[in-house]
Design a protein around this motif. Structure first.
Motif, PDB file in Angstrom:
ATOM      1  N   VAL A 369       0.826  -1.204   0.000  1.00  0.00           N
ATOM      2  CA  VAL A 369       0.000   0.000   0.000  1.00  0.00           C
ATOM      3  C   VAL A 369       0.863   1.259   0.000  1.00  0.00           C
ATOM      4  CG1 VAL A 369      -1.774   1.288   1.232  1.00  0.00           C
ATOM      5  CG2 VAL A 369      -1.911  -1.199   1.101  1.00  0.00           C
ATOM      6  N   LEU A 370       1.956   1.264   0.754  1.00  0.00           N
ATOM      7  CA  LEU A 370       2.834   2.431   0.753  1.00  0.00           C
ATOM      8  C   LEU A 370       3.443   2.665  -0.627  1.00  0.00           C
ATOM      9  CD1 LEU A 370       4.554   1.980   4.220  1.00  0.00           C
ATOM     10  CD2 LEU A 370       3.126   3.917   3.509  1.00  0.00           C
ATOM     11  N   LEU A 371       3.777   1.590  -1.322  1.00  0.00           N
ATOM     12  CA  LEU A 371       4.275   1.730  -2.684  1.00  0.00           C
ATOM     13  C   LEU A 371       3.193   2.329  -3.573  1.00  0.00           C
ATOM     14  CD1 LEU A 371       6.589   1.094  -4.719  1.00  0.00           C
ATOM     15  CD2 LEU A 371       5.446  -1.095  -5.132  1.00  0.00           C
ATOM     16  N   ALA A 372       1.987   1.814  -3.448  1.00  0.00           N
ATOM     17  CA  ALA A 372       0.877   2.326  -4.255  1.00  0.00           C
ATOM     18  C   ALA A 372       0.592   3.795  -3.950  1.00  0.00           C
ATOM     19  CB  ALA A 372      -0.374   1.481  -4.012  1.00  0.00           C
ATOM     20  N   GLN A 373       0.690   4.174  -2.697  1.00  0.00           N
ATOM     21  CA  GLN A 373       0.361   5.543  -2.297  1.00  0.00           C
ATOM     22  C   GLN A 373       1.412   6.558  -2.732  1.00  0.00           C
ATOM     23  OE1 GLN A 373      -2.469   6.456  -1.045  1.00  0.00           O
ATOM     24  NE2 GLN A 373      -3.054   5.406   0.822  1.00  0.00           N
ATOM     25  N   ASN A 374       2.663   6.125  -2.911  1.00  0.00           N
ATOM     26  CA  ASN A 374       3.749   7.096  -3.043  1.00  0.00           C
ATOM     27  C   ASN A 374       4.532   7.043  -4.343  1.00  0.00           C
ATOM     28  OD1 ASN A 374       4.031   8.482  -0.221  1.00  0.00           O
ATOM     29  ND2 ASN A 374       3.704   6.318   0.239  1.00  0.00           N
ATOM     30  N   HIS A 375       4.486   5.942  -5.067  1.00  0.00           N
ATOM     31  CA  HIS A 375       5.319   5.854  -6.273  1.00  0.00           C
ATOM     32  C   HIS A 375       4.532   6.263  -7.511  1.00  0.00           C
ATOM     33  CE1 HIS A 375       8.283   4.500  -9.174  1.00  0.00           C
ATOM     34  NE2 HIS A 375       9.126   4.389  -8.163  1.00  0.00           N
ATOM     35  N   PRO A 376       5.085   7.160  -8.334  1.00  0.00           N
ATOM     36  CA  PRO A 376       4.343   7.616  -9.524  1.00  0.00           C
ATOM     37  C   PRO A 376       4.089   6.530 -10.548  1.00  0.00           C
ATOM     38  CG  PRO A 376       6.607   8.434  -9.559  1.00  0.00           C
ATOM     39  CD  PRO A 376       6.396   7.839  -8.211  1.00  0.00           C
ATOM     40  N   ASP A 377       4.891   5.465 -10.517  1.00  0.00           N
ATOM     41  CA  ASP A 377       4.714   4.383 -11.487  1.00  0.00           C
ATOM     42  C   ASP A 377       4.185   3.106 -10.846  1.00  0.00           C
ATOM     43  OD1 ASP A 377       5.635   5.907 -13.671  1.00  0.00           O
ATOM     44  OD2 ASP A 377       7.709   5.527 -13.114  1.00  0.00           O
ATOM     45  N   ALA A 378       3.476   3.250  -9.743  1.00  0.00           N
ATOM     46  CA  ALA A 378       2.870   2.065  -9.131  1.00  0.00           C
ATOM     47  C   ALA A 378       1.949   1.395 -10.139  1.00  0.00           C
ATOM     48  CB  ALA A 378       2.086   2.468  -7.886  1.00  0.00           C
ATOM     49  N   PRO A 379       2.064   0.080 -10.327  1.00  0.00           N
ATOM     50  CA  PRO A 379       1.260  -0.606 -11.350  1.00  0.00           C
ATOM     51  C   PRO A 379      -0.243  -0.465 -11.079  1.00  0.00           C
ATOM     52  CG  PRO A 379       3.028  -2.018 -10.534  1.00  0.00           C
ATOM     53  CD  PRO A 379       2.982  -0.829  -9.627  1.00  0.00           C
ATOM     54  N   PRO A 380      -1.049  -0.347 -12.128  1.00  0.00           N
ATOM     55  CA  PRO A 380      -2.501  -0.243 -11.950  1.00  0.00           C
ATOM     56  C   PRO A 380      -3.093  -1.376 -11.120  1.00  0.00           C
ATOM     57  CG  PRO A 380      -1.896   0.289 -14.211  1.00  0.00           C
ATOM     58  CD  PRO A 380      -0.652  -0.216 -13.547  1.00  0.00           C
ATOM     59  N   ALA A 381      -2.622  -2.600 -11.365  1.00  0.00           N
ATOM     60  CA  ALA A 381      -3.170  -3.738 -10.607  1.00  0.00           C
ATOM     61  C   ALA A 381      -2.876  -3.591  -9.118  1.00  0.00           C
ATOM     62  CB  ALA A 381      -2.583  -5.045 -11.140  1.00  0.00           C
ATOM     63  N   LEU A 382      -1.716  -3.051  -8.777  1.00  0.00           N
ATOM     64  CA  LEU A 382      -1.380  -2.843  -7.372  1.00  0.00           C
ATOM     65  C   LEU A 382      -2.273  -1.766  -6.756  1.00  0.00           C
ATOM     66  CD1 LEU A 382       0.479  -3.220  -4.887  1.00  0.00           C
ATOM     67  CD2 LEU A 382       1.901  -1.379  -5.839  1.00  0.00           C
TER      68      LEU A 382
END
Length: 500
Positions: A369-382
């Protein structure tokens, strides 16, 4: 003084409908200009504050005769900073104050910086009280780093106050021609003088005492007094994190009776091997967790500690630091066996693609979730998986991520979670009957989401334009016929006395 909340609460159905129309992405330019010129305060507020605007509407907003309307545009996060900066010399202090305060954004989201030229002009010409609060968040990293060397003394003062004094610039600033600059530098140096700190330390609980015990250079006398007979119950906790704390005091506090003090000590990078060993076997799980992420430990040593990783924490957006972390340290954290270190790496927006892929498949919810919340290239599925699995604070921030998927979301229209059912309204291919069903959902958020979907049957859309609850969302529906939009603004002016 009228507030945005007051404007919203005072709006009757016609005003709320026009406010929705002001947010309609398909509204023609002439409709937007008409709303800006003759619409009620509720419509002008959201038009200038809550959306991107065509250039002609920006021109009209900047020149609008009502100061409240201009102030709404001054805080628009969707406007280009250079557009907002056109208000830098507004004749009303109220508008200038809102420009200095910055866009309406969540705490963790840093606004795009104003042009350097505008920032310098504001520092040189604005009253100091307008430059407090969050103004510094609108300054570019480059300007922030160079302010101490600016030709204008007031800019140098701000630089010394906000970003400190680089060691290489210290001699020049001590000889600065401006009296206030020299005094500010000297004051900063005094905080590095243990004798001065001991002499000036307040003997009562206050903000100044907390700051000095936490950050300033501590004399042996101050340390011994805190250890032997602290003036406040929190004194030992405060010095536990002070970088100038001597090694013998660190050892004493590592076995302090207060677990909060031991936990604070456990975070210190200068812990010796014996202190790490003692804290690793501490009776308090918070202490064991704190020391388990110590940078001096090997992966085997971490694994040997009986730590417990919280799974019910807040996994939200983090403010982006102006100083990037060392890439090697980030990579070590990302491949660590310790979930807390992987969570720390997941917050880094500059994480490289291979580590993004690795952490997106992590078995720890917090990491994902932290990756999804903060990374501009977090994968859509994530992003979608994170929204479905995480129900804690800042969950809604995931929906603002640019790669959040839309295709196939209609399958969630029957979910038991209202927030998940509302996802169906983000699917551009959602069937008309599905969208109409959403507008009749028991949950108001789901109803509102359905009212804005372009596949909503036209008869239902027309019905909702007269609905006291959903008229504003229906008027913002991009499928609304431009002819209907022009009919809605035809009775204007509906100007009220709320703002202008």
């Amino acid at each position: 003084m009228i507030t945005p909340e007051g404007i919203r609460e005072a709006a009757a159905l016609p005003e709320r409908r026009l406010a929705g129309l002001a947010l309609n992405p398909s509204a023609p330019e002439d409709v937007l200009l008409r709303l800006l010129a003759d619409g009620p305060a509720a419509a002008r507020m959201v038009l200038c504050r809550d959306r991107a605007l065509p250039d002609a509407v920006v021109d009209a907003a900047v020149a609008h005769p009502d100061r409240y309307t201009r102030s709404f545009f001054a805080r628009n996060p969707h406007a280009e900073p250079s557009q907002r900066a056109r208000l830098v010399d507004d004749p009303e202090w109220f508008v200038r104050a809102h420009l200095a305060d910055g866009p309406r954004l969540p705490w963790a989201v840093r606004p795009r910086p104003l042009p350097d030229r505008a920032v310098v002009h504001m520092i040189r010409t604005y009253e100091n009280e307008l430059l407090g609060g969050t103004f510094h968040r609108q300054i570019s990293a480059g300007l922030m780093r160079s302010m101490h060397a600016h030709p204008d003394a007031k800019v140098r003062r701000m630089g010394v106050s906000w970003s400190g004094v680089p060691d290489e610039a210290l001699d020049a600033l001590l000889a600065d021609p401006d009296d206030e600059v020299r005094e500010m530098v000297l004051l900063r140096l005094r905080h590095k003088d243990p004798e001065w700190v001991e002499r000036e330390l307040p003997d009562r609980p206050c903000h100044a005492r907390t700051g000095m015990l936490t950050n300033d250079a501590l004399s042996r006398g101050v340390v011994e007094r805190v250890l032997a007979s602290p003036d406040t119950p929190d004194d030992r906790f405060m010095i536990a994190g002070n970088p100038t704390l001597p090694a013998d005091a660190v050892r004493r506090l590592a076995v302090d009776a207060d677990p909060e003090v031991r936990e604070q000590i456990a975070f210190r990078s200068d812990l010796g091997a014996e202190e790490r060993r003692v804290l690793a076997g501490d009776t308090d799980p918070r202490v064991r967790l704190a020391v388990s992420v110590h940078p001096a430990l090997s992966e085997a040593e971490r694994a040997a500690i009986d730590y417990e990783v919280p799974v019910d924490g807040t996994f939200g957006a983090w403010p982006r630091s102006l100083v990037a972390r060392d890439h090697g340290e980030v990579r070590r954290d990302a491949v660590s066996g310790h979930p807390m270190l992987r969570r720390r790496a997941a917050r880094e927006p500059s994480l490289p693609a291979d580590l993004v892929e690795r952490l997106a498949a992590d078995d720890d919810l917090g990491v994902r979730v932290l990756l999804a919340q903060n990374h501009p290239d977090a994968p859509p599925a994530l992003l979608l998986r994170s929204f479905l699995e995480y129900t804690g604070p800042e969950r809604e921030h995931l929906l603002t991520r640019p790669r959040f998927p839309t295709a196939g979301l209609a399958r969630h229209a029957g979910d038991t979670d209202p927030a998940v059912r509302a996802l169906a309204a983000r699917d551009p291919a959602a069937a008309a009957e599905t969208v109409e069903r959403l507008t009749r959902d028991p949950d108001p958020g789901v109803r509102a989401a359905g009212a804005g979907h372009p596949n909503l049957p036209r008869a239902r859309l027309a019905e909702l334009l007269e609905d006291g609850e959903l008229a504003h969302r229906a008027a913002a529906n991009p499928a609304l016929d431009p002819a209907v939009m022009r009919r809605l603004v035809a009775p204007l002016p509906l100007r009220d006395d709320a703002a202008g």
